[in-house]
Design a protein around this motif. Structure first.
Motif, PDB file in Angstrom:
ATOM      1  N   VAL A 233      -6.482 -13.014  17.733  1.00  0.00           N
ATOM      2  CA  VAL A 233      -5.924 -14.368  17.760  1.00  0.00           C
ATOM      3  C   VAL A 233      -6.254 -15.103  16.463  1.00  0.00           C
ATOM      4  O   VAL A 233      -5.436 -15.871  15.943  1.00  0.00           O
ATOM      5  CB  VAL A 233      -6.442 -15.146  18.990  1.00  0.00           C
ATOM      6  CG1 VAL A 233      -6.059 -16.614  18.914  1.00  0.00           C
ATOM      7  CG2 VAL A 233      -5.888 -14.529  20.271  1.00  0.00           C
ATOM      8  N   TYR A 236      -3.850 -13.882  13.945  1.00  0.00           N
ATOM      9  CA  TYR A 236      -2.549 -14.450  14.328  1.00  0.00           C
ATOM     10  C   TYR A 236      -2.440 -15.899  13.874  1.00  0.00           C
ATOM     11  O   TYR A 236      -1.404 -16.323  13.343  1.00  0.00           O
ATOM     12  CB  TYR A 236      -2.395 -14.319  15.844  1.00  0.00           C
ATOM     13  CG  TYR A 236      -1.301 -15.168  16.450  1.00  0.00           C
ATOM     14  CD1 TYR A 236       0.025 -14.759  16.413  1.00  0.00           C
ATOM     15  CD2 TYR A 236      -1.601 -16.384  17.068  1.00  0.00           C
ATOM     16  CE1 TYR A 236       1.033 -15.541  16.971  1.00  0.00           C
ATOM     17  CE2 TYR A 236      -0.608 -17.159  17.634  1.00  0.00           C
ATOM     18  CZ  TYR A 236       0.705 -16.736  17.575  1.00  0.00           C
ATOM     19  OH  TYR A 236       1.693 -17.508  18.129  1.00  0.00           O
ATOM     20  N   VAL A 351      -1.371 -16.184  22.803  1.00  0.00           N
ATOM     21  CA  VAL A 351      -0.452 -16.301  21.672  1.00  0.00           C
ATOM     22  C   VAL A 351       0.929 -16.709  22.167  1.00  0.00           C
ATOM     23  O   VAL A 351       1.202 -16.685  23.364  1.00  0.00           O
ATOM     24  CB  VAL A 351      -0.353 -14.977  20.878  1.00  0.00           C
ATOM     25  CG1 VAL A 351      -1.708 -14.592  20.302  1.00  0.00           C
ATOM     26  CG2 VAL A 351       0.203 -13.851  21.748  1.00  0.00           C
TER      27      VAL A 351
END
Length: 363
Positions: A233, A236, A351
């Motif tokens: 994450v 990301y 996400v």
């Protein structure tokens, strides 16, 4: 790659989770809203419909993107499985161009010694690889051009596969060279360029290299599911930093002086915790704007990113790609595995892009 000990029970940090009334509730990501559209809600709408709708959304994203890179968080994350799914079966429309920023396609991983799938291309695919790799594939080759790009395995050449078969890749190592190879693909008739990325190359998130990024992660990264999700994450978040509408003055005389004078700063080099944390403690970084060249320049920890967000510091990039999807592999090459349903569910909660289990959903 070094693997740290898994945390003791109760010591795991839950990123993106806030406790309220003794229960865990998912925190709202700053990436959830853009231009009045709640992408978390839109994602939930098609994720709730099942795997086939997830595939439809994934195919739409891929076919809307001309240049894309595939980046692995670790070895054995399922990157080659995802690549083969894209290259075969008619999932991507038109002629494809394929290259790699490192060596790939060998049957045994040269680092871990584990077996891995080869890269299979269909007839008509354009391939950019080093000359020494040509003898290792079994496709019928038509050499189209030389590039003048040197590698330890010879000059990079571009060929067309005149038959379906396996190839081995060893492409350029510099982002400007990758951009040049993609341009050559398009001049030779390709509709899409795919870059098989190397471990840790966040520079593949620069829009100058690729419009979109496929991020591959899995149990091989670490034996703790918590850490795999948290670190994935974090990458990301970096890959999806918003593009700056306008560039602020360059911080030529230091970050502190520029922010104090202009309320914003363009950081031309790396942005690190060492630079940022003292300015957070002193109160200089509050309700201001920091712009970097691309996500590869952001070397901040997840904790520091959270602190910037809490101080209403907008972190933006001059150029950036977008994450097209995340793939997960719940099985480690080192002997452990995660509960596949829990891993997939928790990653999807964290996400706002499609999340695919390469072990099942791409079979």
């Amino acid at each position: 790659m070094r693997h740290r000990q898994a945390p003791e029970p109760g010591q795991e940090r839950h990123r993106g989770i806030r406790k309220k009334g003794g229960r865990r509730t998912k925190a709202v990501s700053p990436l959830s809203f853009c231009g009045g559209v709640c992408y978390t809600q839109k994602l939930t709408e098609y994720q709730g419909k099942g795997v086939y709708d997830m595939h439809d959304e994934l195919l739409r994203r891929l076919n809307e993107t001309k240049t894309m890179s595939i980046v692995g968080m670790c070895k054995n994350a399922g990157k080659t499985t995802m690549l083969n799914w894209m290259l075969t079966g008619g999932h991507l429309q038109g002629t494809l161009g394929l290259t790699s920023i490192g060596r790939d396609g060998e049957s045994t991983d040269v680092v871990t010694g584990t077996e891995k799938p080869g890269i299979f291309v269909k007839e008509g695919t354009l391939i950019a690889t080093a000359k020494d790799m040509l003898r290792l594939g079994d496709v019928t080759k038509e050499i189209l051009m030389t590039t003048g790009i040197p590698t330890p395995l010879g000059e990079v050449v571009i060929l067309r596969a005149r038959s379906a078969g396996y190839v081995q890749l060893a492409g350029p190592s510099i982002t400007t060279q990758l951009k040049s190879v993609s341009q050559s693909f398009f001049e030779l008739g390709a509709d899409r360029s795919i870059i098989d990325g190397a471990l840790g190359r966040k520079s593949l998130g620069a829009r100058a290299v690729a419009e979109g990024v496929i991020l591959c992660t899995g149990a091989s990264y670490h034996m703790s599911m918590e850490k795999v999700i948290a670190d994935t994450v974090h990458i990301y978040r970096l890959m999806n930093l918003p593009k700056a509408a306008e560039l602020p003055p360059e911080a030529a005389d230091g970050l502190e002086a520029c922010v104090k004078e202009h309320g914003a700063a363009l950081v031309t080099g790396a942005l690190t915790d060492t630079m940022v944390l003292p300015l957070l403690r002193s109160g200089v970084l509050r309700r201001c704007r920091l712009v970097v060249k691309d996500p590869s320049k952001v070397l901040l920890s997840a904790d520091t990113l959270d602190k910037l967000s809490a101080r209403e510091v907008a972190l933006e990039t001059e150029e950036a790609a977008r994450t097209l999807c995340i793939t997960v592999n719940p099985v480690s090459a080192y002997g452990w595995k995660f509960d596949k349903d829990e891993f997939l569910h928790r990653m999807r909660e964290a996400v706002e892009v499609p999340v695919i289990n390469v072990k099942e959903e791409l079979a």
